[in-house]
Scaffold this active site. Structure first.
Site, short mmCIF file in Angstrom:
data_model
loop_
_atom_site.label_atom_id
_atom_site.label_comp_id
_atom_site.label_asym_id
_atom_site.label_seq_id
_atom_site.Cartn_x
_atom_site.Cartn_y
_atom_site.Cartn_z
N LYS A 57 1.10 -1.11 -0.04
CA LYS A 57 0.23 -0.06 0.13
C LYS A 57 0.94 1.18 0.03
CE LYS A 57 0.83 1.18 4.34
NZ LYS A 57 1.60 2.47 4.78
N ASP B 31 -1.89 -1.79 10.44
CA ASP B 31 -2.20 -1.62 9.16
C ASP B 31 -2.89 -2.75 8.38
OD1 ASP B 31 -0.85 1.15 8.55
OD2 ASP B 31 0.93 0.18 8.01
#
Length: 301
Positions: free
Chosen positions: A12, A132
């Site tokens: 990401k 995350d």
């Protein structure tokens, strides 16, 4: 018969990352637009009969193993698993590599073990693995941007997927991925140290989120570049000037909106096409950086 599944765990980048203050639990309150990209680790998960959970990463704090053990608490009678990881995402690079692997383990084992948990339940379990992980569970499933809030446990789609098939919806626009170049300067950033040096925002207004959401909905690359924000970049660059050097090198190639991802050390920038991205990555690798041409989408599994 041995059951094995292979999957891609996409990295990401943070298109926005706001630090909004300190929570009572000691964590920082965050708000971030998290975008999946095509750089990915490959995972192979093999169910075992002995009940053991193992991984070949060699990490002392292996998030893949942690994710499997957390999932097993909600999946009585689950078998064991042997996890093999082909790493491509750099560790300590702000790209969520370990978290991406853990998110992929949760999603894949949910099928391999037949747990039958919902996506929301998997994301909630991800919060017990790493900050995350919930965002990456959702981003990998949606193959699109998600909003992460709190310390990472509160995640939601950035856009309403109910309008995904409308011709001018944000999701239809995002089916044409953005081209990015990632550049890693080869330094490991300590997330706690970067946060210690960060000054949180005084107000909790939603202007940054609004600007990014409307920019992505428009599909205008210049607007998207102008809306990119990361509150952790200044303290990370102060700790590691190599990050600033990587940013300057990427900007010199003509990439726009150059920004650090997460708590560092990787920086990224928008480029016109993936082919141009490959040219830029080759130039930067010749200068001694690690660089990748990617797009804002997970690999096809």
């Amino acid at each position: 018969m041995t059951m094995t599944m292979k999957t891609e765990a996409c990295a990401k980048v943070n298109f926005t990352l706001e630090v909004l203050g300190k929570r009572v639990d000691g964590y920082h309150a965050l708000r971030s637009v998290v975008m999946p990209v095509s750089l990915a680790d490959t995972l192979e998960l093999e169910a075992t009969d002995d009940g053991s959970v193992t991984s070949d990463t060699g990490y002392a704090d292996d998030l893949c193993v942690k994710a499997a053990r957390v999932l097993r608490t909600r999946c009585p009678g689950a078998a064991g698993v042997r996890i093999r990881v082909e790493k491509r995402i750099p560790a300590g690079g702000g790209l969520g590599g370990g978290s991406a692997d853990a998110a992929s383990v949760l999603r894949t084992l949910n099928r391999l073990w037949g747990c039958g948990l919902s996506l929301e339940a998997l994301a909630a379990l991800g919060a017990d693995v790493g900050s995350d992980v919930p965002a990456l569970v959702l981003a990998q499933e949606l193959n699109g941007p998600v909003l992460m809030e709190g310390r990472g446990e509160a995640v939601s789609p950035l856009f309403d997927k109910a309008s995904a098939d409308l011709p001018h919806s944000p999701f239809s626009i995002l089916r044409s991925p953005l081209a990015l170049v990632l550049v890693n300067p080869g330094v490991f950033c300590s997330t706690p140290e970067v946060f210690r040096r960060c000054t949180p925002r005084v107000t909790n207004e939603g202007t940054i989120l609004y600007n990014m959401r409307t920019a992505l909905a428009s599909g205008d690359v210049l607007r998207i570049a102008a809306a990119l924000t990361n509150d952790l970049e200044p303290p990370a660059v102060a700790l590691h000037p190599e990050i600033g050097a990587a940013r300057d090198a990427l900007e010199a190639t003509g990439a726009i909106g150059v920004l650090m991802s997460g708590s560092g050390s990787t920086v990224f920038g928008l480029v016109p096409t993936e082919s141009r991205g490959r040219e830029i990555a080759a130039v930067l690798e010749a200068q001694g950086f690690r660089a990748w041409s990617v797009r804002t989408a997970c690999p096809v599994v």
